[in-house]
Design a protein around this motif. Structure first.
Motif, PDB file in Angstrom:
ATOM      1  N   CYS A   1      35.315  21.018  22.394  1.00 28.27           N
ATOM      2  CA  CYS A   1      35.892  20.742  21.077  1.00 28.27           C
ATOM      3  C   CYS A   1      34.832  20.927  19.994  1.00 28.27           C
ATOM      4  N   TYR A   2      35.273  20.861  18.734  1.00 29.37           N
ATOM      5  CA  TYR A   2      34.331  20.897  17.601  1.00 29.37           C
ATOM      6  C   TYR A   2      33.623  19.548  17.496  1.00 29.37           C
ATOM      7  N   PRO A   3      32.298  19.534  17.216  1.00 31.46           N
ATOM      8  CA  PRO A   3      31.444  20.686  16.947  1.00 31.46           C
ATOM      9  C   PRO A   3      30.722  21.225  18.175  1.00 31.46           C
ATOM     10  N   TYR A   4      30.961  20.597  19.361  1.00 28.56           N
ATOM     11  CA  TYR A   4      30.117  20.885  20.510  1.00 28.56           C
ATOM     12  C   TYR A   4      30.169  22.339  20.951  1.00 28.56           C
ATOM     13  N   ASN A   5      31.360  22.930  20.994  1.00 24.76           N
ATOM     14  CA  ASN A   5      31.438  24.312  21.473  1.00 24.76           C
ATOM     15  C   ASN A   5      30.653  25.264  20.574  1.00 24.76           C
ATOM     16  N   THR A   6      30.685  25.021  19.270  1.00 23.21           N
ATOM     17  CA  THR A   6      29.917  25.864  18.349  1.00 23.21           C
ATOM     18  C   THR A   6      28.422  25.613  18.495  1.00 23.21           C
ATOM     19  N   TYR A   7      28.036  24.365  18.651  1.00 19.12           N
ATOM     20  CA  TYR A   7      26.621  24.048  18.807  1.00 19.12           C
ATOM     21  C   TYR A   7      26.041  24.680  20.075  1.00 19.12           C
ATOM     22  N   TYR A   8      26.797  24.639  21.176  1.00 18.40           N
ATOM     23  CA  TYR A   8      26.324  25.258  22.410  1.00 18.40           C
ATOM     24  C   TYR A   8      26.141  26.763  22.222  1.00 18.40           C
ATOM     25  N   SER A   9      27.084  27.377  21.540  1.00 20.83           N
ATOM     26  CA  SER A   9      27.002  28.810  21.288  1.00 20.83           C
ATOM     27  C   SER A   9      25.792  29.148  20.416  1.00 20.83           C
ATOM     28  N   LEU A  10      25.575  28.372  19.373  1.00 22.10           N
ATOM     29  CA  LEU A  10      24.429  28.599  18.491  1.00 22.10           C
ATOM     30  C   LEU A  10      23.114  28.361  19.218  1.00 22.10           C
ATOM     31  N   PHE A  11      23.096  27.390  20.092  1.00 23.23           N
ATOM     32  CA  PHE A  11      21.893  27.104  20.874  1.00 23.23           C
ATOM     33  C   PHE A  11      21.520  28.309  21.737  1.00 23.23           C
ATOM     34  N   GLN A  12      22.486  28.864  22.422  1.00 23.02           N
ATOM     35  CA  GLN A  12      22.210  30.033  23.248  1.00 23.02           C
ATOM     36  C   GLN A  12      21.842  31.243  22.393  1.00 23.02           C
ATOM     37  N   ASP A  13      22.529  31.427  21.266  1.00 25.80           N
ATOM     38  CA  ASP A  13      22.187  32.523  20.350  1.00 25.80           C
ATOM     39  C   ASP A  13      20.747  32.404  19.877  1.00 25.80           C
ATOM     40  N   SER A  14      20.328  31.180  19.576  1.00 25.87           N
ATOM     41  CA  SER A  14      18.978  30.974  19.073  1.00 25.87           C
ATOM     42  C   SER A  14      17.934  31.331  20.119  1.00 25.87           C
ATOM     43  N   ILE A  15      18.215  31.035  21.378  1.00 34.62           N
ATOM     44  CA  ILE A  15      17.291  31.413  22.456  1.00 34.62           C
ATOM     45  C   ILE A  15      17.217  32.924  22.592  1.00 34.62           C
ATOM     46  N   ILE A  16      18.363  33.579  22.481  1.00 35.55           N
ATOM     47  CA  ILE A  16      18.398  35.031  22.637  1.00 35.55           C
ATOM     48  C   ILE A  16      17.709  35.736  21.469  1.00 35.55           C
ATOM     49  N   GLU A  17      17.926  35.239  20.273  1.00 32.98           N
ATOM     50  CA  GLU A  17      17.466  35.928  19.069  1.00 32.98           C
ATOM     51  C   GLU A  17      16.042  35.573  18.655  1.00 32.98           C
TER      52      GLU A  17
END
Length: 401
Positions: free
Chosen positions: A272-288
């Motif tokens: 649910c919000y905000p957790y699903n977005t935070y998890y996605s951003l966390f992984q994006d931040s590691i990749i980028e």
């Protein structure tokens, strides 16, 4: 440039935050009170204390913590629901077809509900206590480091802590994706945080300021039943928490996705919000971003470990990693982890991968920081305060150069 900071519970201990062991003791002090319809009176039970003691014996010598306890409460309730004759398949855990109950007292609906609410209340009350203490004392060593850090680069603060100390105590605006509704609470908009050019904060396991909406039909066609909203203070948020239906995982077992995520089924609670977005951003931040600071994390959440371990493979010689932890007794230092009984297997796996070295501890001499052979990783071993006070400028320079 963005830098990812991943903060575990240990990063807050030295500003007054409780350890898991301390919280576990706190939850055992509360006696559960349940209304008995037959006697029309309140009955009191040491239910949380009993569950914790049984788990301590079962997990001996390590013992149990409050997350173990919460997971058991969810599982007991799942079994109770599954065994009810009128329960439909959607809420029946398959494993309950093959087991029988160990005493009725562990499966009482009222006691289980009260125990879960008492545990969450005890944890969050303690978090609120140390947040207020932090805001009153405002420790210079902590605040000044983050002010310098935020002045040097943009940061993504991914925290497992439930407190709002970073947002309220540092004096720097942090984007969390919540937008003011003008109705006394803030509603989450993933576009707000994804497009932000500010420093961002991701409460991966929730916050004591998160709560539910009071008017259930206000966003009925847009928001999920489990979506969370942010309030300005702890008391307003807490007033919305209890007395509502709870989430069930696809495994048909209870998985309470509340204002704080605890227990051992965390990935089922992050939809649910905000957790699903935070998890996605966390992984994006590691990749980028090749720059990573980890502080006070015990590597106990496997789903985060699997993402963190990718940083070396993704960024190779461009990686800049700082890991801050605490080795309690330097006299026991030894290059073999099995001899000194530290770190955990999960932490050792991360250190070996990010050091690019199967045997990252080379010497019998305790040294902090330990630096990888290629200079891309710094491991501080004497706690968060020591690292920030004695090496703060070095850490910021290393992560920003």
């Amino acid at each position: 440039m963005r830098i990812l900071a991943f903060l575990g519970a240990g990063s807050m201990v030295e500003i007054g935050g409780p350890t898991a062991s301390q919280i576990t003791k706190i939850i055992c002090r509360k006696r559960q009170e349940v209304w008995d319809r037959s006697t029309k009176s309140v009955k009191k039970f040491w239910f949380l204390r009993t569950i914790t003691k049984l788990l301590d014996n079962y997990y001996a010598p390590e013992g149990a913590n409050f997350e173990d306890v919460f997971h058991v409460l969810e599982m007991l309730n799942s079994f109770r629901t599954s065994w009810s004759p009128g329960t439909v398949k959607e809420y029946k855990s398959g494993v309950t077809a093959f087991v029988t109950p160990r005493g009725k007292k562990f499966f009482d609906q009222g006691i289980l509900l009260t125990a879960k609410e008492d545990l969450i209340a005890a944890v969050t009350d303690e978090v609120n206590r140390y947040t207020e203490d932090f805001l009153a004392k405002r420790p210079t060593w902590f605040i000044s480091f983050w002010q310098r850090a935020f002045a040097s680069a943009l940061w993504d603060i991914a925290t497992l802590n439930y407190d709002p100390c970073m947002e309220q105590g540092i004096g720097v605006a942090l984007e969390d994706g919540f937008v003011d509704t003008g109705r006394g609470f803030y509603r989450f908009d993933p576009r707000q945080i994804r497009s932000s050019k500010m420093n961002r904060i991701l409460h991966l396991h929730g916050s004591i300021l998160y709560g539910y909406i009071r008017t259930s039909n206000l966003y009925a066609y847009d928001d999920d039943h489990e979506d969370l909203y942010r309030y300005d203070n702890f008391q307003d948020a807490k007033a919305t928490w209890f007395g509502r239906s709870t989430n069930t995982a696809q495994s048909r077992e209870q998985a309470i996705a509340g204002p704080i995520i605890t227990g051992l089924r965390k990935t089922d609670k992050a939809l649910c919000y905000p957790y699903n977005t935070y998890y996605s951003l966390f992984q994006d931040s590691i990749i980028e971003n090749p720059r990573l600071l980890i502080a006070g994390y015990s590597f106990g959440d496997f789903h985060f470990n699997k993402m963190l371990e990718r940083v070396a493979a993704l960024h190779d010689k461009n990686r800049r990693v700082v890991l801050i932890t605490r080795f309690e007794d330097p006299t026991l230092w030894h290059p073999d982890q099995h001899v000194m009984n530290w770190p955990s297997q999960e932490m050792y796996m991360f250190v070996a991968k990010v050091f690019r070295d199967q045997y990252p501890f080379k010497s019998h001499v305790f040294t902090s920081p330990l630096i990888s052979a290629d200079g891309c990783v710094h491991l501080y071993l004497q706690g968060f305060q020591d690292a920030l006070v004695n090496h703060g400028r070095q850490i910021i320079d290393f992560l920003t150069k």
